[in-house]
Design a protein around this motif. Structure first.
Motif, PDB file in Angstrom:
ATOM      1  N   THR A  92       3.988  -2.034 -12.001  1.00 52.53           N
ATOM      2  CA  THR A  92       3.018  -3.114 -11.830  1.00 52.53           C
ATOM      3  C   THR A  92       2.167  -2.956 -10.576  1.00 52.53           C
ATOM      4  OG1 THR A  92       4.687  -4.442 -10.683  1.00 52.53           O
ATOM      5  CG2 THR A  92       4.485  -4.734 -13.058  1.00 52.53           C
ATOM      6  N   VAL A  93       2.661  -2.318  -9.541  1.00 56.92           N
ATOM      7  CA  VAL A  93       1.899  -2.136  -8.310  1.00 56.92           C
ATOM      8  C   VAL A  93       1.962  -0.660  -7.923  1.00 56.92           C
ATOM      9  CG1 VAL A  93       1.577  -2.879  -5.930  1.00 56.92           C
ATOM     10  CG2 VAL A  93       2.539  -4.458  -7.599  1.00 56.92           C
ATOM     11  N   PRO A  94       0.978   0.157  -8.346  1.00 55.52           N
ATOM     12  CA  PRO A  94       1.038   1.589  -8.078  1.00 55.52           C
ATOM     13  C   PRO A  94       1.077   1.937  -6.597  1.00 55.52           C
ATOM     14  CG  PRO A  94      -0.584   1.099  -9.763  1.00 55.52           C
ATOM     15  CD  PRO A  94      -0.150  -0.208  -9.202  1.00 55.52           C
ATOM     16  N   VAL A  95       0.418   1.148  -5.742  1.00 53.42           N
ATOM     17  CA  VAL A  95       0.398   1.431  -4.310  1.00 53.42           C
ATOM     18  C   VAL A  95       0.832   0.183  -3.553  1.00 53.42           C
ATOM     19  CG1 VAL A  95      -0.984   2.156  -2.347  1.00 53.42           C
ATOM     20  CG2 VAL A  95      -1.454   3.107  -4.603  1.00 53.42           C
ATOM     21  N   VAL A  96       1.855   0.310  -2.728  1.00 52.93           N
ATOM     22  CA  VAL A  96       2.353  -0.801  -1.912  1.00 52.93           C
ATOM     23  C   VAL A  96       1.984  -0.534  -0.458  1.00 52.93           C
ATOM     24  CG1 VAL A  96       4.409  -2.011  -1.104  1.00 52.93           C
ATOM     25  CG2 VAL A  96       4.247  -1.290  -3.492  1.00 52.93           C
ATOM     26  N   PRO A  97       1.355  -1.490   0.254  1.00 52.85           N
ATOM     27  CA  PRO A  97       1.014  -1.295   1.667  1.00 52.85           C
ATOM     28  C   PRO A  97       2.049  -1.935   2.592  1.00 52.85           C
ATOM     29  CG  PRO A  97      -0.237  -3.124   0.792  1.00 52.85           C
ATOM     30  CD  PRO A  97       0.694  -2.678  -0.311  1.00 52.85           C
ATOM     31  N   TRP A  98       2.554  -1.173   3.537  1.00 51.24           N
ATOM     32  CA  TRP A  98       3.386  -1.700   4.622  1.00 51.24           C
ATOM     33  C   TRP A  98       2.542  -1.630   5.882  1.00 51.24           C
ATOM     34  CZ3 TRP A  98       8.966   0.762   3.926  1.00 51.24           C
ATOM     35  CH2 TRP A  98       9.568   0.161   2.809  1.00 51.24           C
ATOM     36  N   ILE A  99       2.203  -2.773   6.483  1.00 48.79           N
ATOM     37  CA  ILE A  99       1.309  -2.796   7.639  1.00 48.79           C
ATOM     38  C   ILE A  99       2.107  -3.124   8.900  1.00 48.79           C
ATOM     39  CG2 ILE A  99      -0.682  -3.384   6.232  1.00 48.79           C
ATOM     40  CD1 ILE A  99      -0.459  -6.222   7.078  1.00 48.79           C
ATOM     41  N   LEU A 100       1.806  -2.381   9.957  1.00 51.81           N
ATOM     42  CA  LEU A 100       2.497  -2.535  11.235  1.00 51.81           C
ATOM     43  C   LEU A 100       1.470  -2.620  12.357  1.00 51.81           C
ATOM     44  CD1 LEU A 100       5.140   0.311  10.733  1.00 51.81           C
ATOM     45  CD2 LEU A 100       5.572  -2.131  10.482  1.00 51.81           C
ATOM     46  N   SER A 101       1.829  -3.276  13.446  1.00 53.94           N
ATOM     47  CA  SER A 101       0.952  -3.312  14.615  1.00 53.94           C
ATOM     48  C   SER A 101       1.795  -3.475  15.863  1.00 53.94           C
ATOM     49  CB  SER A 101      -0.074  -4.449  14.505  1.00 53.94           C
ATOM     50  OG  SER A 101       0.565  -5.712  14.602  1.00 53.94           O
ATOM     51  N   ALA A 102       1.249  -3.010  16.995  1.00 53.67           N
ATOM     52  CA  ALA A 102       1.949  -3.092  18.275  1.00 53.67           C
ATOM     53  C   ALA A 102       0.918  -3.020  19.391  1.00 53.67           C
ATOM     54  CB  ALA A 102       2.975  -1.968  18.407  1.00 53.67           C
ATOM     55  N   ARG A 103       1.377  -3.278  20.615  1.00 53.47           N
ATOM     56  CA  ARG A 103       0.446  -3.266  21.759  1.00 53.47           C
ATOM     57  C   ARG A 103       0.129  -1.850  22.224  1.00 53.47           C
ATOM     58  NH1 ARG A 103      -0.438  -8.317  23.503  1.00 53.47           N
ATOM     59  NH2 ARG A 103       1.129  -9.927  23.090  1.00 53.47           N
ATOM     60  N   THR A 104       1.012  -0.893  21.968  1.00 56.16           N
ATOM     61  CA  THR A 104       0.792   0.498  22.377  1.00 56.16           C
ATOM     62  C   THR A 104       1.173   1.423  21.234  1.00 56.16           C
ATOM     63  OG1 THR A 104       3.034   0.803  23.267  1.00 56.16           O
ATOM     64  CG2 THR A 104       1.356  -0.111  24.768  1.00 56.16           C
ATOM     65  N   THR A 105       0.745   2.686  21.337  1.00 55.61           N
ATOM     66  CA  THR A 105       1.096   3.666  20.302  1.00 55.61           C
ATOM     67  C   THR A 105       2.594   3.930  20.288  1.00 55.61           C
ATOM     68  OG1 THR A 105       0.561   5.429  21.878  1.00 55.61           O
ATOM     69  CG2 THR A 105      -1.164   4.776  20.334  1.00 55.61           C
ATOM     70  N   ASP A 106       3.218   3.954  21.478  1.00 60.54           N
ATOM     71  CA  ASP A 106       4.667   4.163  21.521  1.00 60.54           C
ATOM     72  C   ASP A 106       5.406   3.017  20.841  1.00 60.54           C
ATOM     73  OD1 ASP A 106       4.366   6.557  22.837  1.00 60.54           O
ATOM     74  OD2 ASP A 106       4.661   5.706  24.848  1.00 60.54           O
TER      75      ASP A 106
END
Length: 222
Positions: A92-106
């Motif tokens: 039913t959902v060929p592509v699932v998005p997992w979204i992440l965010s943070a203050r720095t790349t590390d």
């Protein structure tokens, strides 16, 4: 307009009895709807535009397109298929998005490692449930990433690449930059729109990989 797409019927224009005389209505095919009009499906997808105009000058516009018609699975092909959550998600959902965010790349890489640990500890968690939680229950910071996958293996592969600081066809990264106050207000509208895309994709829309990647890039850099 979403309801108009669903019910295949355009509502009449509200609060208008007589078209303005300042517009030449004889040119083109644009006209006001004084009565509801049927809007059936055809061979071409139906599209509609929606605009909102703020008093402060912030305007927002969106174009809606009807989703492809749902196709019934072949009975012979699915008769012996297991009824697992993973199989239903992939269908039913060929592509699932997992979204992440943070203050720095590390910290962003740390978020990826933490999600990897969570998936290892809870292997039966539904991919769409994870995507919905990440899209609606987490704060938004400057450094962002979207992991795209049609199944758990692809999502984990993207997370591993993100945690290691490597590029991957399953991962889109970016950073949101500070802009002028008026532009930042418009940016918030874009972010909310793309966040809504993430939520809808986790539910039932049939997003193509190309469209999902384009939306992911917009969110990661907005």
């Amino acid at each position: 307009m979403i309801q108009a797409l669903r019910h295949e019927r355009l509502p009449r224009t509200l609060h208008v009895d007589t078209p303005t005389t300042k517009v030449d209505w004889t040119e083109g095919d644009v006209r006001l709807l004084t009565e509801p009009v049927d809007w059936p499906r055809t061979e071409r997808p139906r599209r509609t535009g929606v605009s909102a105009f703020g008093v402060s000058g912030t305007n927002a516009h969106v174009i809606l397109e009807e989703a492809p018609a749902a196709t019934e699975p072949d009975d012979d092909a699915t008769a012996d298929a297991p009824s697992s959550g993973a199989t239903a998600t992939a269908r039913t959902v060929p592509v699932v998005p997992w979204i992440l965010s943070a203050r720095t790349t590390d910290s962003l890489r740390g978020q990826a490692r933490a999600l990897l640990d969570h998936c290892a500890a809870h292997p039966d968690t539904d991919d769409r449930a994870v995507a919905h939680t990440l899209a609606t229950r987490r704060s938004r910071f400057e450094h962002r990433a979207v992991v795209l996958g049609a199944d758990r293996d692809a999502l984990l592969a993207g997370l591993r690449s993100l945690a290691a600081g490597e590029t991957s066809p399953h991962t889109v990264t970016g950073a949101a930059h500070a802009v002028a106050a008026r532009s930042r207000s418009c940016s918030r509208v874009r972010v909310r729109s793309v966040r809504g895309w993430g939520v809808s994709c986790t539910r039932r829309s049939r997003c193509s990989r190309r469209r999902s990647t384009r939306c992911a890039r917009t969110w990661a850099r907005s």
